[in-house]
Design a protein around this motif. Structure first.
Motif, PDB file in Angstrom:
ATOM      1  N   GLU A   1       0.843  -1.188   0.000  1.00 14.81           N
ATOM      2  CA  GLU A   1       0.000   0.000   0.000  1.00 14.81           C
ATOM      3  C   GLU A   1       0.888   1.252   0.000  1.00 14.81           C
ATOM      4  OE1 GLU A   1      -3.571   0.002   0.020  1.00 14.81           O
ATOM      5  OE2 GLU A   1      -3.089  -2.058  -0.543  1.00 14.81           O
ATOM      6  N   HIS A   2       0.496   2.243  -0.796  1.00 16.25           N
ATOM      7  CA  HIS A   2       1.205   3.527  -0.850  1.00 16.25           C
ATOM      8  C   HIS A   2       0.883   4.248   0.456  1.00 16.25           C
ATOM      9  CE1 HIS A   2       3.337   6.719  -2.744  1.00 16.25           C
ATOM     10  NE2 HIS A   2       2.292   7.466  -3.058  1.00 16.25           N
ATOM     11  N   THR A   3       1.796   4.186   1.429  1.00 13.79           N
ATOM     12  CA  THR A   3       1.495   4.523   2.823  1.00 13.79           C
ATOM     13  C   THR A   3       2.184   5.802   3.278  1.00 13.79           C
ATOM     14  OG1 THR A   3       1.312   2.159   3.323  1.00 13.79           O
ATOM     15  CG2 THR A   3       1.556   3.664   5.196  1.00 13.79           C
ATOM     16  N   LEU A   4       1.422   6.659   3.976  1.00 15.46           N
ATOM     17  CA  LEU A   4       1.966   7.872   4.582  1.00 15.46           C
ATOM     18  C   LEU A   4       1.652   7.856   6.071  1.00 15.46           C
ATOM     19  CD1 LEU A   4       3.206  10.755   4.474  1.00 15.46           C
ATOM     20  CD2 LEU A   4       0.880  11.598   4.056  1.00 15.46           C
ATOM     21  N   LEU A   5       2.670   8.082   6.882  1.00 18.48           N
ATOM     22  CA  LEU A   5       2.502   8.259   8.323  1.00 18.48           C
ATOM     23  C   LEU A   5       2.738   9.730   8.644  1.00 18.48           C
ATOM     24  CD1 LEU A   5       2.176   7.272  11.254  1.00 18.48           C
ATOM     25  CD2 LEU A   5       4.619   6.696  11.237  1.00 18.48           C
ATOM     26  N   VAL A   6       1.732  10.386   9.210  1.00 19.98           N
ATOM     27  CA  VAL A   6       1.820  11.806   9.552  1.00 19.98           C
ATOM     28  C   VAL A   6       1.968  11.942  11.062  1.00 19.98           C
ATOM     29  CG1 VAL A   6       0.680  14.060   9.450  1.00 19.98           C
ATOM     30  CG2 VAL A   6       0.345  12.394   7.594  1.00 19.98           C
ATOM     31  N   ASP A   7       3.028  12.608  11.491  1.00 19.83           N
ATOM     32  CA  ASP A   7       3.187  12.872  12.921  1.00 19.83           C
ATOM     33  C   ASP A   7       2.368  14.117  13.234  1.00 19.83           C
ATOM     34  OD1 ASP A   7       3.906  13.202  15.532  1.00 19.83           O
ATOM     35  OD2 ASP A   7       6.023  12.776  15.215  1.00 19.83           O
ATOM     36  N   ALA A   8       1.137  13.899  13.679  1.00 19.65           N
ATOM     37  CA  ALA A   8       0.228  15.005  13.980  1.00 19.65           C
ATOM     38  C   ALA A   8       0.227  15.347  15.466  1.00 19.65           C
ATOM     39  CB  ALA A   8      -1.180  14.656  13.517  1.00 19.65           C
ATOM     40  N   ASN A   9       1.201  14.828  16.190  1.00 18.04           N
ATOM     41  CA  ASN A   9       1.363  15.193  17.596  1.00 18.04           C
ATOM     42  C   ASN A   9       2.234  16.441  17.631  1.00 18.04           C
ATOM     43  OD1 ASN A   9       1.996  15.460  20.302  1.00 18.04           O
ATOM     44  ND2 ASN A   9       2.153  13.260  20.658  1.00 18.04           N
ATOM     45  N   LEU A  10       1.620  17.593  17.646  1.00 20.55           N
ATOM     46  CA  LEU A  10       2.351  18.857  17.580  1.00 20.55           C
ATOM     47  C   LEU A  10       2.771  19.355  18.960  1.00 20.55           C
ATOM     48  CD1 LEU A  10       0.338  20.751  14.799  1.00 20.55           C
ATOM     49  CD2 LEU A  10       2.239  19.125  14.591  1.00 20.55           C
ATOM     50  N   ARG A  11       2.659  18.483  19.956  1.00 21.45           N
ATOM     51  CA  ARG A  11       3.098  18.813  21.315  1.00 21.45           C
ATOM     52  C   ARG A  11       4.376  18.042  21.666  1.00 21.45           C
ATOM     53  NH1 ARG A  11      -1.181  21.447  24.132  1.00 21.45           N
ATOM     54  NH2 ARG A  11      -3.116  21.420  22.922  1.00 21.45           N
ATOM     55  N   THR A  12       4.317  16.731  21.539  1.00 19.01           N
ATOM     56  CA  THR A  12       5.498  15.901  21.828  1.00 19.01           C
ATOM     57  C   THR A  12       5.677  14.877  20.706  1.00 19.01           C
ATOM     58  OG1 THR A  12       4.096  14.463  23.192  1.00 19.01           O
ATOM     59  CG2 THR A  12       5.378  16.168  24.334  1.00 19.01           C
ATOM     60  N   PRO A  13       6.102  15.320  19.534  1.00 18.38           N
ATOM     61  CA  PRO A  13       6.260  14.395  18.401  1.00 18.38           C
ATOM     62  C   PRO A  13       7.390  13.405  18.630  1.00 18.38           C
ATOM     63  CG  PRO A  13       7.220  16.520  17.881  1.00 18.38           C
ATOM     64  CD  PRO A  13       6.526  16.688  19.202  1.00 18.38           C
ATOM     65  N   SER A  14       7.299  12.236  17.977  1.00 21.14           N
ATOM     66  CA  SER A  14       8.351  11.233  18.171  1.00 21.14           C
ATOM     67  C   SER A  14       8.712  10.468  16.905  1.00 21.14           C
ATOM     68  CB  SER A  14       7.927  10.233  19.255  1.00 21.14           C
ATOM     69  OG  SER A  14       6.730   9.580  18.875  1.00 21.14           O
ATOM     70  N   GLN A  15       7.949  10.624  15.823  1.00 22.25           N
ATOM     71  CA  GLN A  15       8.247   9.828  14.626  1.00 22.25           C
ATOM     72  C   GLN A  15       9.613  10.169  14.044  1.00 22.25           C
ATOM     73  OE1 GLN A  15       6.599   7.267  13.881  1.00 22.25           O
ATOM     74  NE2 GLN A  15       4.810   7.656  15.172  1.00 22.25           N
ATOM     75  N   HIS A  16      10.070  11.410  14.207  1.00 26.82           N
ATOM     76  CA  HIS A  16      11.400  11.764  13.696  1.00 26.82           C
ATOM     77  C   HIS A  16      12.492  10.999  14.445  1.00 26.82           C
ATOM     78  CE1 HIS A  16      10.852  14.409  17.152  1.00 26.82           C
ATOM     79  NE2 HIS A  16      12.163  14.591  17.193  1.00 26.82           N
ATOM     80  N   GLN A  17      12.229  10.666  15.710  1.00 23.20           N
ATOM     81  CA  GLN A  17      13.203   9.887  16.478  1.00 23.20           C
ATOM     82  C   GLN A  17      13.136   8.419  16.076  1.00 23.20           C
ATOM     83  OE1 GLN A  17      11.727  10.966  20.369  1.00 23.20           O
ATOM     84  NE2 GLN A  17      13.290  12.556  20.630  1.00 23.20           N
TER      85      GLN A  17
END
Length: 291
Positions: free
Chosen positions: A149-165
């Motif tokens: 599946e052509h998949t996108l994960l959006v880090d919509a936690n604009l308080r304590t994001p973690s997907q970049h880690q």
């Protein structure tokens, strides 16, 4: 869901390339051309498979064989020590573990109960902070991409994001910057190690996350993302952190609630479901994580 860190990785075979076991082992650096000749001689003499001959010569391991087989069938994953992602990304490092089998079962249920109905966006949300929703969302995104599946994960936690880690990204421009008109969809990063996985980081942490997520710009962005991707997963802040998640859920339409074993109270889960139903969001289901 837990495990270690990473640098070389097996990528999907380029169209027109050598997709044989021997070709893939050569391309990935598991064997040298000189060793390949030794393997071919043994293969011819004994009438066995290339991979078996390479193993008998002590050049590769069973894990190497499993990895190139996965690559042949467009199901890439990483071995321990590869890449730079969180070791807790089990879908990447331990795709045949019991935990990931459960993830695949959840993926199947979501495909049948949500995405097969023409829906494309789904919010992954914890009832309480620390429920493990972000890590669950990351692993779920990986298994959706492994499905093709052509998949996108959006880090919509604009308080304590973690997907970049989790995915070792630089956390520069992201969702907040797109919503503020300071960036466009080129802020989305493609994760090359997997079949078809993309990440939109949280971006610059704004002073007004709830207001930013409640603007029509988010509705417009969600429509654009749905036109580009088969599956859009939003990693949202927990309900206990504020109303940000409600703004996201109202636009995405569906929510998968994440609870923590022996921690999340049934009363809190019921209250969360009630809040979501009041804004017109469908609770597709709930999962319980344990760590």
């Amino acid at each position: 869901m837990n495990h270690p860190a990473l640098s070389n990785t097996i990528r999907p075979q380029a169209r027109g390339g050598d997709s044989s076991i021997g070709g893939l082992l050569l391309e990935s650096g598991k064997i040298t051309p000189e060793n390949a000749e030794r393997v071919l001689r043994m293969q011819k003499e004994l009438g066995i498979r290339f991979g078996e001959a390479a193993q008998r010569l002590g050049l590769i391991t069973e894990a190497d064989i499993q990895q190139v087989l996965a690559r042949q069938f467009d199901y890439p994953y990483l071995q321990q020590g590869q890449g730079k992602y969180s070791a807790r990304l089990l879908a990447a490092y331990q795709p045949f573990s019991p935990q990931v089998e459960v993830l695949r079962a959840i993926r199947s249920q979501l495909m049948l109960r949500w995405f097969a109905l023409g829906r494309k966006s789904l919010v992954i949300m914890g009832v309480d902070s620390g429920d493990g929703a972000s890590l669950f969302a990351a692993n779920l995104a990986v298994v959706f991409s492994q499905l093709g599946e052509h998949t996108l994960l959006v880090d919509a936690n604009l308080r304590t994001p973690s997907q970049h880690q989790i995915f070792d990204l630089k956390n520069k421009q992201g969702l907040s910057d797109v919503l503020a008109g300071r960036a466009d969809l080129d802020a989305i990063a493609k994760i090359d190690e997997f079949v078809d996985l993309h990440i939109l980081e949280a971006g610059t942490l704004p002073p007004n996350p709830q207001e930013l997520l409640s603007r029509t710009a988010f509705t417009d962005l969600n429509a654009r993302l749905e036109s580009h991707f088969d599956v859009v997963l939003y990693d949202a802040a927990s309900l206990s952190a504020g109303s940000d998640a409600l703004a996201i859920a109202a636009r995405a339409g569906g929510v998968l609630l994440v609870t923590r074993r022996n921690e999340t109270l049934v009363a809190d889960l019921n209250a969360a479901s009630e809040q979501l139903s009041q804004i017109g969001a469908d609770v597709v289901g709930s999962v319980m994580v344990e760590f």
